[in-house]
Design a protein around this motif. Structure first.
Motif, short mmCIF file in Angstrom:
data_model
loop_
_atom_site.label_atom_id
_atom_site.label_comp_id
_atom_site.label_asym_id
_atom_site.label_seq_id
_atom_site.Cartn_x
_atom_site.Cartn_y
_atom_site.Cartn_z
N PRO A 285 8.01 0.67 29.05
CA PRO A 285 6.94 -0.33 28.93
C PRO A 285 6.60 -0.72 27.49
N CYS A 286 7.57 -0.59 26.57
CA CYS A 286 7.30 -0.93 25.17
C CYS A 286 7.69 -2.35 24.81
N ARG A 287 8.45 -3.01 25.65
CA ARG A 287 9.01 -4.30 25.25
C ARG A 287 7.95 -5.33 24.92
N HIS A 288 6.80 -5.19 25.52
CA HIS A 288 5.73 -6.15 25.25
C HIS A 288 4.80 -5.65 24.15
N SER A 289 5.13 -4.50 23.57
CA SER A 289 4.33 -3.96 22.46
C SER A 289 5.06 -4.27 21.15
N MET A 290 5.01 -5.53 20.76
CA MET A 290 5.68 -5.93 19.53
C MET A 290 4.91 -5.35 18.34
N VAL A 291 5.50 -4.36 17.67
CA VAL A 291 4.78 -3.70 16.59
C VAL A 291 4.78 -4.52 15.31
N GLN A 292 5.75 -5.44 15.17
CA GLN A 292 5.85 -6.31 13.99
C GLN A 292 6.09 -5.49 12.72
N ASP A 293 6.25 -6.19 11.60
CA ASP A 293 6.44 -5.50 10.33
C ASP A 293 5.15 -4.80 9.92
N ALA A 294 5.30 -3.61 9.33
CA ALA A 294 4.14 -2.82 8.93
C ALA A 294 3.38 -3.51 7.80
N ASN A 295 2.06 -3.38 7.81
CA ASN A 295 1.24 -3.82 6.68
C ASN A 295 1.31 -2.74 5.60
N ILE A 296 1.73 -3.12 4.42
CA ILE A 296 1.95 -2.15 3.34
C ILE A 296 1.25 -2.64 2.08
N ASP A 297 0.47 -1.75 1.46
CA ASP A 297 -0.14 -2.03 0.16
C ASP A 297 0.66 -1.32 -0.94
N LEU A 298 0.70 -1.94 -2.11
CA LEU A 298 1.27 -1.30 -3.28
C LEU A 298 0.16 -0.60 -4.05
N VAL A 299 0.43 0.61 -4.51
CA VAL A 299 -0.55 1.38 -5.29
C VAL A 299 0.13 1.82 -6.59
N TYR A 300 -0.37 1.27 -7.71
CA TYR A 300 0.14 1.61 -9.04
C TYR A 300 -0.82 2.58 -9.73
N VAL A 301 -0.24 3.53 -10.45
CA VAL A 301 -1.03 4.38 -11.35
C VAL A 301 -0.67 3.97 -12.77
N TRP A 302 -1.69 3.57 -13.55
CA TRP A 302 -1.42 2.95 -14.86
C TRP A 302 -2.42 3.44 -15.89
N VAL A 303 -1.94 3.58 -17.12
CA VAL A 303 -2.82 3.90 -18.24
C VAL A 303 -2.30 3.19 -19.48
N ASN A 304 -3.23 2.73 -20.29
CA ASN A 304 -2.89 2.14 -21.59
C ASN A 304 -3.38 3.10 -22.66
N GLY A 305 -2.46 3.93 -23.14
CA GLY A 305 -2.85 4.95 -24.10
C GLY A 305 -3.26 4.42 -25.45
N SER A 306 -2.98 3.14 -25.73
CA SER A 306 -3.39 2.57 -27.01
C SER A 306 -4.79 1.96 -26.96
N ASP A 307 -5.41 1.95 -25.80
CA ASP A 307 -6.79 1.46 -25.72
C ASP A 307 -7.66 2.32 -26.64
N PRO A 308 -8.51 1.71 -27.48
CA PRO A 308 -9.25 2.51 -28.48
C PRO A 308 -10.20 3.53 -27.87
N LEU A 309 -10.89 3.18 -26.79
CA LEU A 309 -11.82 4.13 -26.18
C LEU A 309 -11.07 5.26 -25.48
#
Length: 683
Positions: free
Chosen positions: A121-145
């Protein structure tokens, strides 16, 4: 009679429905008035979106906060915020369901897990493409503070660290440009950039902090997304994520988190920041994410199925030839990854049994937010200890080393799926309501594995099975298409990245982490025994005490069919039995000595459990370049250009001090050749 709705069969003209309904009339007038007011405000405040009003009226529904209000300090732009209070900085211990799985019916999940076929009974359960978020970890070490705060803490702690940990080559700008090109087909995606933060120098309130902002990014514009469909870019900051975790079942108080926060904030340790990614707000961030560093790039378009599908789970990319053993000594290099990797593998050994585990490719990684959160609960005290290293490797107290969150979470999912297979077969199928497996049942189990009950071999019977013949891999593309999902394969790998599912958890467990074992050998006395004993004792033995027995049991059972996991599952109840609200959705986070209560419907519990931890071991053309000098780096980038089918690229800073300026020029020229088109909200 007055109705709060329109009765079935009522017929009114358009004129009557529009003008003779006071409620509708009032709503229309209010909508018009508010729309006109909003348009006037937007035209003045948001000129970059004044020509495409529908996008403005419909910001992403995941947004729970208002738009950012930038603050300028000494010509630098920051994102001000108030740090969470101690009572807010405590983890929510509730295990989260995977919402995409909840949308599937029990009948569909049972059919899918048991047969490996996406059919009724899955044929009518179209799961479609997954919703995906991108998560970046970033730092600017030259920032004065940031530089000032970092130097003050280094002086206070008498610690030394590499400048390369904080160097900025403007990679984030181009990594986001590359992501725009590669993920244009992804539905409902949002990009999140986790940035460092510092105290506000103009405030006496210690809780008011300034989040670093990429100085080329208009954060107000980015918050709303691009009229052309480019995802919105949301800034979140390190201190906003920090949540205290404890051992499963521990009761944490605000005083505990207050003391902890004083020890871990500020943090200049990427391991510490990554340990808090499980605490990303699920109201804002999708349950499927791809985690990246700013030096990682999508080189070609990839469909969502290259990272996640509802049916097969997360796609993990591993280095089969780089194995990590458990190490609790802390003697490995703490300034790199190896201390955290060895410590994480040791923790997995303590929970699931000892083995070596492959390293994850240092590139974009697929992760499940609910399962990351679960991992942080299962190893709560160790996640809490990780940020005690405010710089990588700086905290050297035994039992308080840093965990490697990506490695630990990935292998936790793999181990939990293996655990679910063994629990389903041993505890739910053979132990059943009594919780005891007698000698006659053990004979049946042995026969199910492929053995015999010959009296002449009774004392020391050994079974050897060759690699099974399975059709799982042949069915992947058809199943995905039946579910409405674009497969990850490409017929033109120079134009769209090609990803292969080399192993799917629908085939059980691979001790080699990418293929079936050539043969499985089981000694009955060692693995099953003959005497009656609690099913939980057999389960613990196969899971943890003798993991090779568990591996070979799974490998032998896979011979029972060409696809699916039906052999592992208990029989369905005689009458349809819905899951009880009191049943948990997972097995215990810590492995108990005694068996927990059996769920009301063990089969329904087992198939949901196996789907929860479903995963793929995938392969895509990846490239890792260590940049040692401008000359070497330029040659390496020329070589990268020749590899047209590369899907994922990482550029690692191995530069000597003093080579940064020359390398910046090389990178800028290469970046502009590869991704010349600006993001919508670049200044």
């Amino acid at each position: 009679m007055s109705y709060g709705y329109e009765p079935i069969g009522a017929k009114h003209s358009i004129r009557e429905r529009l003008f003779f309904s006071p409620v509708r009339c009032t709503a229309i007038l209010l909508t018009v008035a508010l729309s006109l007011t909003s348009i006037g405000f937007i035209m003045v405040q948001r000129p970059w979106q004044s020509t495409v009003l529908p996008n403005i009226f419909s910001p992403p529904v995941t947004n729970m906060f208002g738009p950012p209000v930038p603050e300028v300090v000494s010509a630098n732009v920051y994102d001000p915020f108030v740090a969470p209070s101690p009572s807010e900085a405590i983890v929510d211990p509730t295990v989260r369901p995977i919402e995409a799985h909840c949308a599937l019916s029990d009948e569909c999940v049972d059919m899918w897990v048991s047969t490996g076929q996406w059919q009724e009974p899955c044929r009518h359960s179209m799961v479609q493409d997954a919703n995906i978020d991108l998560v970046y970890v970033w730092v600017n070490g030259s920032d004065p503070l940031h530089r000032q705060a970092r130097q003050e803490l280094l002086a206070k702690t008498h610690y030394k660290t590499k400048d390369a940990r904080f160097r900025e080559h403007d990679e984030l700008r181009y990594s986001l440009r590359a992501a725009r090109n590669a993920t244009a087909s992804w539905p409902n995606s949002t990009w999140h950039v986790i940035t460092a933060d510092v105290p506000d120098p103009d405030e006496t309130d210690d809780n008011r902090r300034l989040g670093l902002v990429p100085q080329w990014l208009d954060i107000e514009c980015a918050f709303y997304g691009s009229p052309e469909g480019q995802p919105s870019i949301r800034l979140q900051h390190d201190t906003e994520l920090f949540r205290l975790t404890g051992r499963p079942g521990a009761t944490l108080k605000a005083t505990d988190s207050s003391t902890w926060l004083q020890k871990v904030i500020p943090s200049f340790n990427s391991h510490a920041i990554e340990s808090q990614l499980p605490q990303l707000d699920p109201d804002i961030v999708s349950e499927n994410i791809v985690a990246l560093n700013d030096d990682q790039f999508f080189m070609l378009p990839l469909p969502p199925s290259a990272f996640h599908t509802t049916m097969y789970g997360q796609v993990f990319r591993m280095q089969w030839d780089l194995l990590v053993g458990g190490d609790s000594t802390g003697r490995a290099d703490g300034g790199g990854e190896w201390r955290s990797l060895g410590w994480s593998s040791y923790l997995l050994n303590e929970r699931f049994g000892e083995r070596k585990r492959p390293y994850m490719h240092h590139n974009a990684r697929a992760l499940s937010l609910p399962l990351m959160h679960e991992t942080s609960l299962a190893f709560g005290s160790y996640f809490a200890a990780t940020p005690l290293s405010q710089f990588r490797g700086s905290h050297k107290v035994a039992e308080e080393f840093e965990v490697n969150t990506i490695f630990l979470t990935t292998h936790y999912v793999i181990e939990r799926h293996r655990e679910a297979l063994l629990w389903s077969w041993v505890v739910a199928k053979w132990g059943g309501a009594s919780g005891v497996i007698d000698s006659a049942q053990k004979d049946q189990m042995w026969r199910e594995l492929g053995g015999s009950n010959s009296e002449s071999r009774r004392d020391n019977e050994t079974l050897t099975m060759l690699a099974p013949e399975r059709t799982t891999g042949d069915n992947v593309e058809t199943n995905l298409l039946m579910g409405g999902v674009q497969p990850p394969y490409s017929s033109d790998p120079d134009r769209q990245a090609d990803t292969t599912y080399s192993w799917v958890s629908m085939d059980g467990y691979s001790a080699s982490f990418h293929q079936f074992a050539a043969k499985a050998t089981i000694n009955r006395a060692e693995c099953l025994g003959r005497e009656a004993e609690p099913a939980w004792a057999v389960f613990r033995r196969l899971l943890k005490d003798s993991p090779s027995c568990g591996d070979n049991v799974i490998a032998s059972l896979i011979h029972a069919s060409k696809s699916g996991l039906s052999v592992f599952l208990p029989l369905p109840p005689p009458e349809p039995t819905p899951p009880s609200p009191s049943d948990p959705i997972i097995l215990p986070l810590e492995l108990p000595l005694e068996a927990p209560p059996l769920p009301q419907n063990p089969r329904a519990f087992a198939v949901r459990l196996l789907l929860r931890y479903a995963y793929v071991l995938g392969d895509s053309p990846t490239l890792f370049l260590g940049l040692k000098s401008a000359t070497q780096g330029e040659r390496a980038l020329v070589g990268a250009d020749k590899k047209k089918n590369t899907a994922l690229l990482c550029l690692n800073d191995d530069l000597r001090d003093g080579d940064q300026t020359a390398m910046n020029g090389v990178l800028r020229r290469w970046f502009e050749r590869r991704w010349p088109e600006k993001l919508q909200c670049e200044l």
